[in-house]
Design a protein around this motif. Structure first.
Motif, PDB file in Angstrom:
ATOM      1  N   ALA A   1      61.446 -53.346 -19.157  1.00 29.64           N
ATOM      2  CA  ALA A   1      61.064 -52.314 -18.193  1.00 29.64           C
ATOM      3  C   ALA A   1      62.227 -51.365 -17.910  1.00 29.64           C
ATOM      4  CB  ALA A   1      60.568 -52.956 -16.898  1.00 29.64           C
ATOM      5  N   ALA A   2      63.430 -51.910 -17.795  1.00 30.02           N
ATOM      6  CA  ALA A   2      64.608 -51.070 -17.540  1.00 30.02           C
ATOM      7  C   ALA A   2      64.917 -50.181 -18.733  1.00 30.02           C
ATOM      8  CB  ALA A   2      65.810 -51.948 -17.208  1.00 30.02           C
ATOM      9  N   THR A   3      64.777 -50.707 -19.930  1.00 30.76           N
ATOM     10  CA  THR A   3      65.005 -49.913 -21.140  1.00 30.76           C
ATOM     11  C   THR A   3      63.992 -48.782 -21.237  1.00 30.76           C
ATOM     12  OG1 THR A   3      65.905 -51.830 -22.291  1.00 30.76           O
ATOM     13  CG2 THR A   3      65.135 -50.008 -23.660  1.00 30.76           C
ATOM     14  N   LYS A   4      62.735 -49.096 -20.986  1.00 29.97           N
ATOM     15  CA  LYS A   4      61.690 -48.070 -21.020  1.00 29.97           C
ATOM     16  C   LYS A   4      61.945 -47.017 -19.938  1.00 29.97           C
ATOM     17  CE  LYS A   4      56.667 -47.381 -20.756  1.00 29.97           C
ATOM     18  NZ  LYS A   4      56.798 -46.134 -20.067  1.00 29.97           N
ATOM     19  N   ALA A   5      62.358 -47.459 -18.772  1.00 26.50           N
ATOM     20  CA  ALA A   5      62.646 -46.526 -17.680  1.00 26.50           C
ATOM     21  C   ALA A   5      63.788 -45.590 -18.065  1.00 26.50           C
ATOM     22  CB  ALA A   5      62.995 -47.291 -16.406  1.00 26.50           C
ATOM     23  N   ALA A   6      64.842 -46.140 -18.656  1.00 26.33           N
ATOM     24  CA  ALA A   6      65.975 -45.308 -19.069  1.00 26.33           C
ATOM     25  C   ALA A   6      65.550 -44.283 -20.114  1.00 26.33           C
ATOM     26  CB  ALA A   6      67.099 -46.188 -19.610  1.00 26.33           C
ATOM     27  N   GLU A   7      64.724 -44.699 -21.054  1.00 23.74           N
ATOM     28  CA  GLU A   7      64.229 -43.769 -22.074  1.00 23.74           C
ATOM     29  C   GLU A   7      63.351 -42.689 -21.446  1.00 23.74           C
ATOM     30  OE1 GLU A   7      62.253 -46.341 -24.845  1.00 23.74           O
ATOM     31  OE2 GLU A   7      64.130 -47.049 -25.730  1.00 23.74           O
ATOM     32  N   ASP A   8      62.473 -43.094 -20.548  1.00 28.53           N
ATOM     33  CA  ASP A   8      61.575 -42.133 -19.894  1.00 28.53           C
ATOM     34  C   ASP A   8      62.342 -41.140 -19.033  1.00 28.53           C
ATOM     35  OD1 ASP A   8      59.486 -43.446 -21.104  1.00 28.53           O
ATOM     36  OD2 ASP A   8      58.792 -44.461 -19.293  1.00 28.53           O
TER      37      ASP A   8
END
Length: 150
Positions: A124-131
């Motif tokens: 979730a944190a990785t996806k958030a950083a990408e988004d």
């Protein structure tokens, strides 16, 4: 030719040269003004795109932060509930071997659950950083592409 005629011809020739130089200077100045207007327009467009990208990133960061907080709270709640259930089970223990068995089983499940929760939070944190970084990255890539074209 007479001296007056020579002077007149020279003056006419000088006037033509001055007119030609003035026209060339005017053309260069107009081209410079046009290029300046175009550069200013591109700068304004780039600034607007950057502002929109930042607003989008901030909104995405807010949403992602809320989602991560909710996932963290859910994980904590699940861990607390498991701990209370384990304590209730320990109260009913009748022998030391049963205690060791319950404790071992609980610890194994907690480690597995913690690993799973960590993976979910990391994803979730990785996806958030990408988004969050995507709008800014897109604007940057577009600016670099425009610079290469220019």
């Amino acid at each position: 030719m007479t001296k007056t005629a020579d002077k007149t011809a020279e003056n006419v020739e000088n006037a033509e040269v001055q007119t030609e130089v003035t026209d060339q200077f005017r053309a260069v100045a107009e081209k410079g003004v046009e290029q300046s207007k175009e550069a200013l327009s591109k700068l304004a467009t780039g600034a607007e795109a950057t502002q929109k990208a930042l607003e989008s990133s901030f909104e995405t960061a807010k949403t992602a932060s809320n989602e991560l907080s909710l996932k963290t709270i859910a994980a904590l709640r699940a861990n607390v509930e498991a701990s209370f259930s384990h304590l209730e089970a320990l109260v009913t223990v009748k022998s030391p071997s049963e205690f060791v068995e319950l404790q071992t089983d609980f610890l194994r499940k907690q480690v597995e659950k913690t690993v799973e929760q960590s993976k979910e939070l990391q994803a979730a944190a990785t996806k958030a950083a990408e988004d969050v970084s995507k709008p800014i990255k897109d604007v940057y890539e577009k600016a670099m592409k425009d610079l290469k074209v220019a």
